[in-house]
Every structure is written in C-alpha cells, then in structure tokens.
Design a protein around this motif. Structure first.
Motif, PDB file in Angstrom:
ATOM      1  N   ILE A  70       0.833  -1.205   0.000  1.00  0.00           N
ATOM      2  CA  ILE A  70       0.000   0.000   0.000  1.00  0.00           C
ATOM      3  C   ILE A  70       0.869   1.257   0.000  1.00  0.00           C
ATOM      4  O   ILE A  70       0.607   2.216  -0.753  1.00  0.00           O
ATOM      5  CB  ILE A  70      -0.948   0.004   1.216  1.00  0.00           C
ATOM      6  CG1 ILE A  70      -1.954  -1.146   1.106  1.00  0.00           C
ATOM      7  CG2 ILE A  70      -1.682   1.346   1.320  1.00  0.00           C
ATOM      8  CD1 ILE A  70      -2.845  -1.101  -0.102  1.00  0.00           C
ATOM      9  N   ARG A  71       1.909   1.250   0.825  1.00  0.00           N
ATOM     10  CA  ARG A  71       2.792   2.408   0.874  1.00  0.00           C
ATOM     11  C   ARG A  71       3.499   2.626  -0.466  1.00  0.00           C
ATOM     12  O   ARG A  71       3.726   3.766  -0.884  1.00  0.00           O
ATOM     13  CB  ARG A  71       3.829   2.241   1.994  1.00  0.00           C
ATOM     14  CG  ARG A  71       3.278   2.422   3.392  1.00  0.00           C
ATOM     15  CD  ARG A  71       2.761   3.843   3.611  1.00  0.00           C
ATOM     16  NE  ARG A  71       3.787   4.838   3.406  1.00  0.00           N
ATOM     17  CZ  ARG A  71       4.603   5.284   4.363  1.00  0.00           C
ATOM     18  NH1 ARG A  71       4.487   4.815   5.598  1.00  0.00           N
ATOM     19  NH2 ARG A  71       5.523   6.195   4.086  1.00  0.00           N
ATOM     20  N   TYR A  72       3.838   1.541  -1.123  1.00  0.00           N
ATOM     21  CA  TYR A  72       4.501   1.652  -2.428  1.00  0.00           C
ATOM     22  C   TYR A  72       3.557   2.246  -3.467  1.00  0.00           C
ATOM     23  O   TYR A  72       3.949   3.106  -4.266  1.00  0.00           O
ATOM     24  CB  TYR A  72       4.990   0.280  -2.871  1.00  0.00           C
ATOM     25  CG  TYR A  72       5.667   0.292  -4.218  1.00  0.00           C
ATOM     26  CD1 TYR A  72       6.980   0.752  -4.348  1.00  0.00           C
ATOM     27  CD2 TYR A  72       5.000  -0.151  -5.354  1.00  0.00           C
ATOM     28  CE1 TYR A  72       7.611   0.770  -5.583  1.00  0.00           C
ATOM     29  CE2 TYR A  72       5.618  -0.126  -6.593  1.00  0.00           C
ATOM     30  CZ  TYR A  72       6.919   0.336  -6.699  1.00  0.00           C
ATOM     31  OH  TYR A  72       7.545   0.367  -7.927  1.00  0.00           O
ATOM     32  N   LEU A  73       2.294   1.799  -3.436  1.00  0.00           N
ATOM     33  CA  LEU A  73       1.317   2.290  -4.413  1.00  0.00           C
ATOM     34  C   LEU A  73       0.942   3.747  -4.175  1.00  0.00           C
ATOM     35  O   LEU A  73       0.739   4.516  -5.121  1.00  0.00           O
ATOM     36  CB  LEU A  73       0.051   1.433  -4.374  1.00  0.00           C
ATOM     37  CG  LEU A  73       0.165   0.000  -4.910  1.00  0.00           C
ATOM     38  CD1 LEU A  73      -1.183  -0.700  -4.817  1.00  0.00           C
ATOM     39  CD2 LEU A  73       0.652  -0.007  -6.365  1.00  0.00           C
ATOM     40  N   THR A  74       0.829   4.121  -2.903  1.00  0.00           N
ATOM     41  CA  THR A  74       0.408   5.488  -2.586  1.00  0.00           C
ATOM     42  C   THR A  74       1.540   6.492  -2.728  1.00  0.00           C
ATOM     43  O   THR A  74       1.290   7.702  -2.807  1.00  0.00           O
ATOM     44  CB  THR A  74      -0.149   5.564  -1.148  1.00  0.00           C
ATOM     45  OG1 THR A  74       0.845   5.085  -0.237  1.00  0.00           O
ATOM     46  CG2 THR A  74      -1.404   4.715  -1.023  1.00  0.00           C
ATOM     47  N   GLY A  75       2.771   6.000  -2.765  1.00  0.00           N
ATOM     48  CA  GLY A  75       3.901   6.903  -2.929  1.00  0.00           C
ATOM     49  C   GLY A  75       4.253   7.616  -1.643  1.00  0.00           C
ATOM     50  O   GLY A  75       3.621   7.431  -0.596  1.00  0.00           O
ATOM     51  N   GLU A  76       5.268   8.449  -1.711  1.00  0.00           N
ATOM     52  CA  GLU A  76       5.780   9.150  -0.541  1.00  0.00           C
ATOM     53  C   GLU A  76       5.258  10.584  -0.496  1.00  0.00           C
ATOM     54  O   GLU A  76       5.288  11.301  -1.500  1.00  0.00           O
ATOM     55  CB  GLU A  76       7.310   9.171  -0.565  1.00  0.00           C
ATOM     56  CG  GLU A  76       7.951   7.798  -0.495  1.00  0.00           C
ATOM     57  CD  GLU A  76       9.456   7.865  -0.661  1.00  0.00           C
ATOM     58  OE1 GLU A  76      10.003   8.982  -0.563  1.00  0.00           O
ATOM     59  OE2 GLU A  76      10.081   6.825  -0.914  1.00  0.00           O
ATOM     60  N   GLY A  77       4.764  10.953   0.675  1.00  0.00           N
ATOM     61  CA  GLY A  77       4.401  12.343   0.896  1.00  0.00           C
ATOM     62  C   GLY A  77       5.614  13.153   1.326  1.00  0.00           C
ATOM     63  O   GLY A  77       6.720  12.627   1.500  1.00  0.00           O
ATOM     64  N   TYR A  78       5.395  14.447   1.527  1.00  0.00           N
ATOM     65  CA  TYR A  78       6.508  15.342   1.868  1.00  0.00           C
ATOM     66  C   TYR A  78       7.194  14.931   3.175  1.00  0.00           C
ATOM     67  O   TYR A  78       8.405  14.970   3.296  1.00  0.00           O
ATOM     68  CB  TYR A  78       5.993  16.783   1.976  1.00  0.00           C
ATOM     69  CG  TYR A  78       7.062  17.775   2.327  1.00  0.00           C
ATOM     70  CD1 TYR A  78       8.005  18.181   1.370  1.00  0.00           C
ATOM     71  CD2 TYR A  78       7.159  18.299   3.623  1.00  0.00           C
ATOM     72  CE1 TYR A  78       9.007  19.084   1.695  1.00  0.00           C
ATOM     73  CE2 TYR A  78       8.158  19.191   3.952  1.00  0.00           C
ATOM     74  CZ  TYR A  78       9.075  19.585   2.987  1.00  0.00           C
ATOM     75  OH  TYR A  78      10.071  20.471   3.310  1.00  0.00           O
ATOM     76  N   ASN A  79       6.394  14.531   4.158  1.00  0.00           N
ATOM     77  CA  ASN A  79       6.941  14.187   5.473  1.00  0.00           C
ATOM     78  C   ASN A  79       7.129  12.687   5.677  1.00  0.00           C
ATOM     79  O   ASN A  79       7.445  12.251   6.783  1.00  0.00           O
ATOM     80  CB  ASN A  79       6.031  14.735   6.577  1.00  0.00           C
ATOM     81  CG  ASN A  79       6.032  16.255   6.622  1.00  0.00           C
ATOM     82  OD1 ASN A  79       7.079  16.859   6.448  1.00  0.00           O
ATOM     83  ND2 ASN A  79       4.867  16.844   6.833  1.00  0.00           N
ATOM     84  N   ASP A  80       6.899  11.895   4.645  1.00  0.00           N
ATOM     85  CA  ASP A  80       6.986  10.446   4.782  1.00  0.00           C
ATOM     86  C   ASP A  80       8.437   9.964   4.785  1.00  0.00           C
ATOM     87  O   ASP A  80       9.328  10.575   4.171  1.00  0.00           O
ATOM     88  CB  ASP A  80       6.237   9.741   3.647  1.00  0.00           C
ATOM     89  CG  ASP A  80       4.737   9.871   3.785  1.00  0.00           C
ATOM     90  OD1 ASP A  80       4.285  10.182   4.898  1.00  0.00           O
ATOM     91  OD2 ASP A  80       4.024   9.665   2.784  1.00  0.00           O
TER      92      ASP A  80
END
Length: 203
Positions: A70-80
């Motif tokens: 899920i984290r891979y699909l949603t990508g990284e946010g600014y603070n992730d």
C-alpha cells in the motif's frame, strides 16, 4: 479470487519432519483451523493442537507485505519516510518477530537430534499439544516396557537405578513428561538423562 483451504508448511522442519497449519483462504490465508505434524519421508500426517504461534507469524508477515504494498502504491508524501528505509525497518521487525517470538534454540535442535536417534518422531512435545503428546508418550512407555521386561520407568528413575542401556528409552519419556506435568523432580531427572545421552552420542 482463491477460496478454500491451504496448508502452510513446514514450520520447524528437522530431518523431514515438521509442523504445518491449514488456513481458510479467501484470497489470502485468513483463519487457522488445524495444525499437523508431518513426516515427509513417509507421507504420514498427524493431527495436533492448533499451533497458534505459527499462525501469528504468518499473519505478521502478511500484514507487513500488505502494508509495504500500500505504501509503495500510494507513494511518498513530503513528510513520509523514504520507502527504502521503511522497507528495511519492516524487514528488521519481521526478523525480530521470527527469531524472538517462539524461539528455537540450540538445545531444542540437540533434543530433536537425540529424539531422531531414539524414536521415530522427533517433535518437541509443545508442537503436539497436550492430548497428542500424551498419546505419543504412551507409545514410548509401551516400548520401554517391552524392551525391559515390563519394568516401570518411574521406579527406575525414582531409584536412580537406570543404566546407559535405559537412557535412549528414558529420554523421550522424560522429555514428554516434563511438558505434560511440569514436575520439578522430573525436570531434574530429564536434565541428568539429557546430559548423559549427549555424552553417549557425542553431541
């Protein structure tokens, strides 16, 4: 989508023996329903109590994989946290759970090696649960009586009158007895027999 049953195996494998657990599958393993002790060399399978610690590890791995996906699909946010670092952390946590939850020690491996030299089944009694461990120990006791002309293993242990000839036959009985009844005196006798059996087998 796959729906049905699937056996995840083989947990704690040693010399072609080990545990397997059947799960209800709805796309992924959902509900553990039965564990087995499996003998791969003969194809025999023995139903045992549900070994829930294997199920916990399976669930932990599935949740970790699903979370990373899920984290891979949603990508990284600014603070992730960067995905590569998150992956390493999740991998490290899984390794800690695998090795520290339901630990499997060098002593366990030595016990199973000695079991494989004295009896057919090399399962630690905790793998089988109370009922099956009792049934298996009953078989060990029957073999002991046949081998030694009906002698009582309890009397021999109580009187410290056993010899090296008794050791391979006493070892599995005492091992299972310490699990079934958690008697401190039996545990001391087991430790003594375990030490001597290791010396006899040069382990």
């Amino acid at each position: 989508m796959i729906i049905g049953h699937y056996v995840i195996r083989t947990y704690r494998k040693f010399k072609n023996q080990g545990l397997g657990t059947r799960f209800v599958i709805v796309g992924i393993p959902l509900i553990p329903v039965q564990s087995f002790y499996m003998f791969k060399d003969s194809g025999k399978v023995m139903e045992v109590d549900l070994y829930w610690k294997q199920a916990v590890k399976v669930y932990f791995i599935m949740i970790s994989v699903f979370y990373l996906f899920i984290r891979y699909l949603t990508g990284e946010g600014y603070n992730d946290m960067p995905f590569e670092k998150l992956f390493l952390i999740v991998l490290a946590v899984n390794a800690l759970v695998y090795f520290l939850f339901d630990p499997y020690t060098l002593k366990d491996r030595k016990i199973r090696e000695l079991l494989s030299r004295s009896v057919y089944i090399n399962a630690l009694p905790k793998f089988l649960g109370q009922t099956m461990a009792y049934n298996v120990q009953t078989g060990f006791i029957s073999t002991f009586k046949q081998r030694f002309g009906g002698e009582s293993w309890k009397e021999i242990v109580k009187n410290n009158s056993y010899t090296d000839e008794h050791i391979p036959f006493l070892f599995p009985i005492l091992l299972y007895d310490t699990y079934l009844y958690e008697n401190e005196m039996t545990k001391r006798h087991f430790d003594k027999v375990f030490k001597r059996y290791k010396e006899l087998e040069n382990i």
